[in-house]
Design an enzyme around this catalytic site. Structure first.
Site, short mmCIF file in Angstrom:
data_model
loop_
_atom_site.label_atom_id
_atom_site.label_comp_id
_atom_site.label_asym_id
_atom_site.label_seq_id
_atom_site.Cartn_x
_atom_site.Cartn_y
_atom_site.Cartn_z
N HIS A 47 7.87 -7.64 -49.54
CA HIS A 47 6.58 -7.62 -50.25
C HIS A 47 6.77 -7.65 -51.76
CE1 HIS A 47 4.80 -5.85 -46.37
NE2 HIS A 47 4.44 -7.10 -46.49
N ASP B 95 -9.71 -18.49 -41.94
CA ASP B 95 -8.50 -19.27 -42.20
C ASP B 95 -8.34 -19.46 -43.72
OD1 ASP B 95 -6.77 -21.57 -42.68
OD2 ASP B 95 -6.90 -21.92 -40.53
N ASP C 225 1.34 -15.05 -47.34
CA ASP C 225 2.16 -14.15 -46.52
C ASP C 225 1.75 -14.36 -45.06
OD1 ASP C 225 3.76 -12.18 -45.53
OD2 ASP C 225 2.44 -10.54 -46.10
N SER C 226 2.10 -15.52 -44.54
CA SER C 226 1.63 -15.87 -43.19
C SER C 226 2.71 -15.58 -42.16
CB SER C 226 1.28 -17.36 -43.14
OG SER C 226 2.46 -18.12 -43.22
N THR C 227 2.33 -15.75 -40.91
CA THR C 227 3.30 -15.75 -39.83
C THR C 227 4.15 -17.02 -39.95
OG1 THR C 227 1.32 -16.47 -38.62
CG2 THR C 227 2.15 -14.32 -38.09
N ASP C 228 5.15 -17.17 -39.08
CA ASP C 228 6.01 -18.36 -39.15
C ASP C 228 5.17 -19.63 -39.02
OD1 ASP C 228 8.82 -17.31 -39.22
OD2 ASP C 228 8.10 -16.27 -37.44
N ASP D 194 -1.09 -6.81 -42.96
CA ASP D 194 -0.56 -5.43 -43.08
C ASP D 194 -0.92 -4.80 -44.42
OD1 ASP D 194 1.73 -6.33 -44.94
OD2 ASP D 194 2.05 -7.54 -43.15
N GLN E 75 -3.80 -13.24 -31.32
CA GLN E 75 -2.39 -13.00 -31.00
C GLN E 75 -2.17 -11.66 -30.30
OE1 GLN E 75 -0.85 -13.47 -35.00
NE2 GLN E 75 -2.59 -12.34 -35.80
N1 SAM Z 1 5.62 -10.62 -43.66
C1 SAM Z 1 5.39 -11.19 -42.38
C2 SAM Z 1 6.42 -12.20 -41.96
O1 SAM Z 1 6.84 -13.00 -42.81
O2 SAM Z 1 6.77 -12.20 -40.80
C3 SAM Z 1 4.01 -11.71 -42.30
C4 SAM Z 1 3.10 -10.56 -42.14
S1 SAM Z 1 1.41 -10.78 -42.05
C5 SAM Z 1 1.07 -9.68 -40.73
C6 SAM Z 1 1.09 -12.39 -41.40
C7 SAM Z 1 -0.39 -12.62 -41.18
O3 SAM Z 1 -0.73 -13.96 -41.46
C8 SAM Z 1 -0.86 -12.35 -39.76
O4 SAM Z 1 -1.63 -11.18 -39.73
C9 SAM Z 1 -1.69 -13.60 -39.40
O5 SAM Z 1 -2.88 -13.29 -38.70
C10 SAM Z 1 -1.95 -14.20 -40.78
N2 SAM Z 1 -2.22 -15.64 -40.79
C11 SAM Z 1 -1.50 -16.62 -40.18
N3 SAM Z 1 -2.07 -17.81 -40.42
C12 SAM Z 1 -3.16 -17.61 -41.20
C13 SAM Z 1 -4.14 -18.47 -41.78
N4 SAM Z 1 -4.12 -19.79 -41.57
N5 SAM Z 1 -5.10 -17.91 -42.57
C14 SAM Z 1 -5.14 -16.55 -42.78
N6 SAM Z 1 -4.23 -15.70 -42.23
C15 SAM Z 1 -3.25 -16.21 -41.46
#
Ligand code: SAM
Length: 279
Positions: free
Chosen positions: A62, A137, A156-159, A86, A31
């Site tokens: 958090h 993953d 706590d993933s991205t959308d 983070d 990304q």
């Molecule tokens: N609190 C934030 C929000 O809700 O917008 C999320 C923050 S955190 C930086 C989200 C993280 O999830 C990202 O760094 C991303 O790389 C990770 N992520 C997304 N999909 C994932 C997966 N399938 N397995 C592991 N990590 C994942």
């Protein structure tokens, strides 16, 4: 002053942020990563043009994502945190003295590195000896676990787009249930009750197909579009509304009172799930 425009997935609005300074702009294998400074929010972590955390309000999210399940469990020892590069959730989990092991499973190592550099107060727990970092993953990590020895799984993933989708499938929810101990709990963010009501309902339904008990709580988060942020929580039968862990932790927003008030009232929950709430 230059501006940053955020158009988060599924959001019907755009947010326009003043940018005092662009502190970092780069690209990982997964990304685009950017860190900017805003006059109100301070430093902000942005992935693929979507705001992830801000210095000013990260603790609301958090603390609420972490401490509800950590207090509903009587004695949490082993936890899996998926995403959360983070380090904010890991920091909150480690506030619990009972913790022996945290598997921190982030797909993108670069997010961890950038957070250590620009958000040291958020990523402060990442190098704790109880934390084992796995760069992969989260769905694969959970699917490969053999024993049912985990007290809480926190997402706590991205959308819910792209590689984060693997964390919202029936197969993933089943492997989470299989790795949990008996009073084990699972929690994931499920977007906003204002903007994404159908998504909130669909994730509740998908979890109900796997777990005996599923519930919903919310918190107001200034940074995320729709603001009325929803958290889906599931267990093998114990209600997450009850506080069983009496260990004291230091938090800015979370308290036992906030824990209990954050759950959607039962009547409203039933109307939500019958799709009777008209908004
Ligand atoms: N609190 C934030 C929000 O809700 O917008 C999320 C923050 S955190 C930086 C989200 C993280 O999830 C990202 O760094 C991303 O790389 C990770 N992520 C997304 N999909 C994932 C997966 N399938 N397995 C592991 N990590 C994942």
């Amino acid at each position: 002053m230059i501006k940053f425009t955020e158009r988060a997935p599924y959001a019907p609005v755009e947010y326009l942020y003043d940018v005092e300074e662009i502190l970092y702009k780069g690209k990982s294998a997964f990304q685009d990563i950017m860190v900017i400074r805003n006059p109100y929010y301070g430093k902000m972590l942005i992935l693929d043009d979507v705001v992830q955390i801000t210095e000013r309000d990260e603790f609301f999210y958090h603390e609420m994502l972490t401490h509800v399940v950590m207090h509903a469990h009587p004695n949490p020892k082993k936890v899996i945190v998926i995403g959360g590069g983070d380090g904010g959730v890991v920091r909150e989990v480690l506030k619990h003295k009972t913790i022996e092991k945290v598997y921190f499973v982030e797909i993108d190592e670069e997010v961890i590195n950038i957070s250590k550099r620009f958000f040291p107060s958020v990523s402060s727990g990442v190098d704790d000896p109880r934390v084992e970092i796995k760069i992969m993953d989260g769905a694969d990590f959970v699917a490969k676990r053999k024993a049912a020895d985990i007290d809480a799984v926190i997402i706590d993933s991205t959308d819910i787009i792209g590689f984060a989708r693997s964390l919202f499938t029936p197969e993933f929810f089943t492997s989470v249930k299989n790795c949990l101990t008996d009073p084990g709990l699972f929690v994931t963010h499920t977007e906003s009750l204002h903007f994404h009501k159908d998504m909130v309902i669909e994730i509740q339904e998908a979890l109900k197909n796997v777990f005996p008990l599923v519930d919903l709580y919310t918190a107001a988060i200034a940074t995320y579009p729709g603001n009325w942020w929803a958290f889906a929580v599931a267990s093998k039968g114990e209600s997450p509304r009850e506080i069983r862990n009496k260990g004291k932790i230091k938090a800015k927003y979370y308290s036992h009172e906030v824990h209990q008030q954050s759950f959607i009232p039962r009547g409203m929950y039933e109307r939500l799930m019958k799709r009777e709430l008209e908004w």
